[in-house]
Design a protein around this motif. Structure first.
Motif, PDB file in Angstrom:
ATOM      1  N   SER A  13       0.814  -1.223   0.000  1.00 31.34           N
ATOM      2  CA  SER A  13       0.000   0.000   0.000  1.00 31.34           C
ATOM      3  C   SER A  13       0.846   1.270   0.000  1.00 31.34           C
ATOM      4  O   SER A  13       0.367   2.325  -0.407  1.00 31.34           O
ATOM      5  N   GLU A  67      -7.598  -8.903 -12.103  1.00 25.95           N
ATOM      6  CA  GLU A  67      -7.633  -7.941 -11.009  1.00 25.95           C
ATOM      7  C   GLU A  67      -6.287  -7.882 -10.289  1.00 25.95           C
ATOM      8  O   GLU A  67      -5.634  -8.914 -10.085  1.00 25.95           O
ATOM      9  N   PRO A  69      -3.723  -7.830  -7.288  1.00 28.63           N
ATOM     10  CA  PRO A  69      -3.779  -8.388  -5.933  1.00 28.63           C
ATOM     11  C   PRO A  69      -3.803  -7.275  -4.888  1.00 28.63           C
ATOM     12  O   PRO A  69      -3.250  -6.200  -5.094  1.00 28.63           O
ATOM     13  N   ARG A  70      -4.452  -7.541  -3.786  1.00 29.79           N
ATOM     14  CA  ARG A  70      -4.525  -6.576  -2.693  1.00 29.79           C
ATOM     15  C   ARG A  70      -3.226  -6.574  -1.890  1.00 29.79           C
ATOM     16  O   ARG A  70      -2.630  -7.636  -1.683  1.00 29.79           O
ATOM     17  N   GLY A  72      -0.916  -7.110   1.003  1.00 31.52           N
ATOM     18  CA  GLY A  72      -1.021  -8.044   2.114  1.00 31.52           C
ATOM     19  C   GLY A  72      -1.607  -9.385   1.737  1.00 31.52           C
ATOM     20  O   GLY A  72      -1.750 -10.258   2.587  1.00 31.52           O
ATOM     21  N   SER A  73      -1.934  -9.576   0.460  1.00 28.23           N
ATOM     22  CA  SER A  73      -2.596 -10.822   0.052  1.00 28.23           C
ATOM     23  C   SER A  73      -1.626 -11.945  -0.292  1.00 28.23           C
ATOM     24  O   SER A  73      -2.053 -13.075  -0.478  1.00 28.23           O
ATOM     25  N   TYR A  74      -0.344 -11.664  -0.359  1.00 33.82           N
ATOM     26  CA  TYR A  74       0.625 -12.717  -0.671  1.00 33.82           C
ATOM     27  C   TYR A  74       1.055 -13.419   0.614  1.00 33.82           C
ATOM     28  O   TYR A  74       1.462 -12.776   1.580  1.00 33.82           O
ATOM     29  N   GLN A  75       0.966 -14.729   0.605  1.00 33.08           N
ATOM     30  CA  GLN A  75       1.391 -15.546   1.740  1.00 33.08           C
ATOM     31  C   GLN A  75       2.288 -16.662   1.219  1.00 33.08           C
ATOM     32  O   GLN A  75       2.099 -17.136   0.102  1.00 33.08           O
ATOM     33  N   THR A 116       5.934 -11.049   8.806  1.00 31.66           N
ATOM     34  CA  THR A 116       5.075 -10.374   7.840  1.00 31.66           C
ATOM     35  C   THR A 116       5.602  -8.970   7.598  1.00 31.66           C
ATOM     36  O   THR A 116       6.263  -8.384   8.470  1.00 31.66           O
ATOM     37  N   ASP A 119       2.207  -4.599   5.388  1.00 25.62           N
ATOM     38  CA  ASP A 119       0.876  -4.803   4.813  1.00 25.62           C
ATOM     39  C   ASP A 119       0.279  -6.156   5.166  1.00 25.62           C
ATOM     40  O   ASP A 119      -0.892  -6.404   4.915  1.00 25.62           O
ATOM     41  N   ASN A 121       1.830  -9.164   4.041  1.00 24.37           N
ATOM     42  CA  ASN A 121       2.365 -10.212   3.174  1.00 24.37           C
ATOM     43  C   ASN A 121       3.221 -11.131   4.036  1.00 24.37           C
ATOM     44  O   ASN A 121       4.050 -10.665   4.812  1.00 24.37           O
TER      45      ASN A 121
END
Length: 145
Positions: A13, A67, A69-70, A72-75, A116, A119, A121
């Motif tokens: 972000s 779309e 990715p948001r 913090g959406s990567y894990q 993490t 964000d 991730n």
């Protein structure tokens, strides 16, 4: 033909906050921090010893399909080290909140710790002691033989 994975775009972000986090707390090298074309800034960072980088940018997903990715959406992003205790000490010294190592089995490659980014991730750090002696491609090719 070799296909090498060299850059992973990472959704964040705040590019400056993420750059500072990965540079100062995780120890990545800043390779690029510039506007690469009008209106598109890229920050590319590489972990020490890695052939693969992460890329932070405000318009990285504008040119693909689907779309974006948001943040913090990567894990499950994963770093590998030869000595997890030394790696943890280095990261903690830099001020990173990282879990204690967890050994899931006695085998080499079965010890992990986690952190993490700002964000959310999620990253793991895997201890793979043989990596201190041989590059991964050599280890894998020997296992295949």
């Amino acid at each position: 033909m070799d296909f090498t994975l060299e850059v992973i775009p990472l959704p964040v972000s705040d590019i400056d906050r993420a750059r500072d986090f990965y540079r100062d707390k995780v120890g990545f090298h800043v390779d690029i921090d510039q506007e690469v074309m009008p209106g598109m800034r890229i920050v590319q960072l590489t972990p020490p010893g890695s052939g693969c980088s992460i890329a932070l940018g405000d318009k990285l997903w504008d040119y693909g399909e689907g779309e974006a990715p948001r943040p913090g959406s990567y894990q499950g992003l994963q770093l590998c080290v030869a000595d997890i205790k030394a790696a943890r000490a280095e990261l903690v010294e830099r001020g990173l909140e990282v879990s204690e190592p967890v050994q899931y089995a006695p085998d080499d490659g079965a010890t992990f710790m986690y952190f993490t980014d700002p964000d959310g991730n999620g990253w793991s750090v895997q201890e793979y002691r043989v990596r201190g002696e041989k590059p991964l491609h050599q280890v894998l090719s020997e296992q295949a033989d």
